[in-house]
Design an enzyme around this catalytic site. Structure first.
Site, PDB file in Angstrom:
ATOM      1  N   GLU A 262       0.847  -1.191   0.000  1.00 18.47           N
ATOM      2  CA  GLU A 262       0.000   0.000   0.000  1.00 18.47           C
ATOM      3  C   GLU A 262       0.881   1.239   0.000  1.00 18.47           C
ATOM      4  O   GLU A 262       1.835   1.324   0.769  1.00 18.47           O
ATOM      5  CB  GLU A 262      -0.904   0.044   1.233  1.00 18.47           C
ATOM      6  CG  GLU A 262      -1.909  -1.084   1.350  1.00 18.47           C
ATOM      7  CD  GLU A 262      -2.737  -1.005   2.631  1.00 18.47           C
ATOM      8  OE1 GLU A 262      -2.820   0.096   3.221  1.00 18.47           O
ATOM      9  OE2 GLU A 262      -3.292  -2.036   3.046  1.00 18.47           O
ATOM     10  N   GLU A 312     -13.892   5.111  -0.066  1.00 17.09           N
ATOM     11  CA  GLU A 312     -14.782   4.223   0.695  1.00 17.09           C
ATOM     12  C   GLU A 312     -15.394   5.007   1.856  1.00 17.09           C
ATOM     13  O   GLU A 312     -14.705   5.382   2.807  1.00 17.09           O
ATOM     14  CB  GLU A 312     -13.996   3.023   1.230  1.00 17.09           C
ATOM     15  CG  GLU A 312     -13.333   2.192   0.138  1.00 17.09           C
ATOM     16  CD  GLU A 312     -12.356   1.190   0.714  1.00 17.09           C
ATOM     17  OE1 GLU A 312     -12.803   0.160   1.254  1.00 17.09           O
ATOM     18  OE2 GLU A 312     -11.137   1.453   0.647  1.00 17.09           O
ATOM     19  N   LYS A 315     -15.336   3.492   5.762  1.00 12.95           N
ATOM     20  CA  LYS A 315     -14.103   3.194   6.493  1.00 12.95           C
ATOM     21  C   LYS A 315     -14.111   3.924   7.831  1.00 12.95           C
ATOM     22  O   LYS A 315     -14.645   5.039   7.952  1.00 12.95           O
ATOM     23  CB  LYS A 315     -12.876   3.617   5.689  1.00 12.95           C
ATOM     24  CG  LYS A 315     -12.552   2.731   4.499  1.00 12.95           C
ATOM     25  CD  LYS A 315     -11.148   2.990   3.979  1.00 12.95           C
ATOM     26  CE  LYS A 315     -10.109   2.467   4.953  1.00 12.95           C
ATOM     27  NZ  LYS A 315      -8.729   2.627   4.424  1.00 12.95           N
ATOM     28  N   GLU A 323      -9.188   8.998   6.018  1.00 11.53           N
ATOM     29  CA  GLU A 323      -9.265   7.570   5.711  1.00 11.53           C
ATOM     30  C   GLU A 323     -10.272   7.242   4.609  1.00 11.53           C
ATOM     31  O   GLU A 323     -10.135   6.232   3.931  1.00 11.53           O
ATOM     32  CB  GLU A 323      -9.613   6.771   6.965  1.00 11.53           C
ATOM     33  CG  GLU A 323      -8.416   6.411   7.818  1.00 11.53           C
ATOM     34  CD  GLU A 323      -7.424   5.505   7.097  1.00 11.53           C
ATOM     35  OE1 GLU A 323      -7.862   4.565   6.410  1.00 11.53           O
ATOM     36  OE2 GLU A 323      -6.217   5.742   7.212  1.00 11.53           O
TER      37      GLU A 323
END
Length: 479
Positions: A262, A312, A315, A323
């Site tokens: 990541e 997203e 999250k 985030e």
């Protein structure tokens, strides 16, 4: 000799365009309205992604990846580690259901990622005693299933599992409190030809330390480079990766393959999370990787998965509001900024998702007739933000320039859209109303949600005099 030199230059140019290790993408699914998996797979192909990393082997996503030509790293969530560590049979069942079945159907599974950053300090040692046994049982299950040579195991680890007491990459070693465990796990992975997977986040370094030199996070040189003997490090990516290389070499694994599982930069939710920095970092990273030069201690191609593909909105924001904003694409598959993912793509244009359908062009806002002293505003905004996504509101975020009424309307609309524009979700004790006039401005986007037929509508929550009522498909529960 001149002809040979010219030929070498030509081959180098060809390799720059064609030999670069393909960049992968992390595909997360913690979204209230995820895009259809088939749409995402096509978007991956359209943008030249040849590898994808999943955090959970969701059936719909795995089905969509069949015969796609995309290599897959499939993850095992941390909450499954305990069961897998304690039972070989359960590990065999997991492999049979989530790997063998899909491999037979044409999914190109290359890796199984056992856990996700299980040794983070914030987990307080919850997974210290179960990660290694889980890795061993999954490896045994892969071998038993006849996949030991085809599918390799790894464990994505946060870069905090290694460090350098001096700050110089050459002094890198595994973290002292888990040193022996890291050597044990690394040795097992190496014996089974599994790579060491590290997640590297220069943004987090900046987020945690306001004095962190911003230019050191990027790839355009630094006014404060790290000098390590004869090596000068002008960016934190090279320095971080070489700290890992040193840690591996120091413990007898100098030739072990490394994957950067990541790496990326968020676009909202914090003063340093914005479109400009995200594009600068990601483009700098891609350009840096395209040279195939690697790092000073590990020359050659670097295997990297960008974090992440799509935003997203479910999250957790415990680490920070950013985030929910790591994607290079918005929730609906539209590109956030120009990004050239390959050496041959000089236009810098990402290809948007195709076939996405939206709800009607209408938004929920505070009624013009309602004054700011209305007593229901505070509780209503708090409730809307607790049950939707208001992470674009705040100091130096994308919606920071909204006035008070705009902030209230943004919260109301977020809740309204998340609940599929259900009219009951735009009431808030009669202080909200639906409008067809788009309240967005040049930097702040009031979203229109994806059609429920394309995504999965997750729930509607309403407060009544009877208590909290959660409306799920075909299910009504009164608390």
């Amino acid at each position: 000799m001149a002809i040979w030199h010219t030929a070498l230059n030509f081959l180098s140019l060809v390799c720059l365009a064609t030999c670069t290790s393909a960049i992968g993408a992390n595909w997360g699914s913690q979204a209230s309205h995820p895009l259809s998996p088939s749409i995402v797979v096509q978007m991956l192909k359209d943008n030249g992604f040849q590898k994808v990393k999943l955090f959970d082997p969701e059936q719909g996503i795995m089905e969509a990846l069949k015969k796609s030509g995309i290599e897959v790293m499939v993850g095992i969530p941390n909450d499954l580690l305990d069961g897998l560590a304690g039972s070989e049979k359960r590990a065999e069942e997991w492999v049979a259901k989530n790997v063998s079945t899909f491999v037979k159907d044409g999914v190109d599974v290359r890796y199984v990622a056992v856990g996700n950053e299980p040794f983070l300090r914030t987990y307080n040692g919850s997974y210290l005693n179960i990660t290694y046994p889980a890795i061993q049982n999954i490896q045994a299950a892969l071998i038993k299933a006849g996949l030991g040579n085809q599918v390799k195991i790894t464990v994505p680890l946060n870069a905090d599992v290694y460090n350098s007491p001096s700050g110089k990459p050459s002094d890198g070693d595994f973290r002292s409190d888990i040193h022996d465990l890291m050597v044990q796990i690394t040795s097992f992975l190496n014996e089974n030809n599994g790579p060491f997977t590290a997640n590297i986040y220069p943004f987090i370094s900046l987020y945690n330390d306001p004095n962190f030199p911003l230019d050191y996070a990027f790839f355009q040189g630094s006014a404060s480079p790290v000098v390590d003997g004869s090596i000068v490090y002008n960016n934190v990516f090279d320095a971080n990766l070489d700290t890992l290389v040193s840690a591996l070499s120091k413990n007898g694994f100098s030739n072990m393959s490394i994957i950067v599982g990541e790496i990326g930069w968020p676009t909202d939710g914090d003063m340093s999370a914005n479109l400009q920095y995200a594009r600068q970092f990601n483009q700098g990273l891609v350009t840096h990787l395209s040279t195939n030069q690697g790092t000073p201690l590990r020359p050659g191609t670097v295997d990297v998965y960008l974090f992440s593909l799509i935003d997203e909105d479910l999250k957790t924001i415990q680490p920070g509001n950013f985030e929910r904003h790591w994607g290079i694409f918005n929730y609906d598959g539209t590109p956030k900024y120009q990004l050239s993912l390959t050496a041959t793509n000089t236009s810098g244009t990402l290809v948007a998702a195709k076939g996405v359908e939206y709800l009607e062009q209408k938004w929920c806002v505070l009624k013009p007739s309602i004054g700011l002293d209305e007593e229901n505003i505070g509780p209503s905004v708090s409730y809307a933000c607790a049950n939707a996504d208001c992470t674009s509101l705040g100091y130096k975020t994308s919606c920071a320039d909204l006035d008070t009424r705009g902030n209230i309307s943004y919260a109301f609309n977020s809740y309204y859209q998340m609940n599929d524009q259900d009219e009951r979700a735009c009431d808030f004790n009669h202080i909200a109303t639906v409008t067809t006039e788009n309240p967005s401005n040049s930097s702040c986007r009031f979203n229109i949600m994806i059609e429920a037929s394309i995504a999965v509508s997750w729930r509607f929550v309403e407060y009544s005099s009877w208590g909290w009522i959660v409306l799920l498909p075909f299910l009504f529960i009164i608390f």
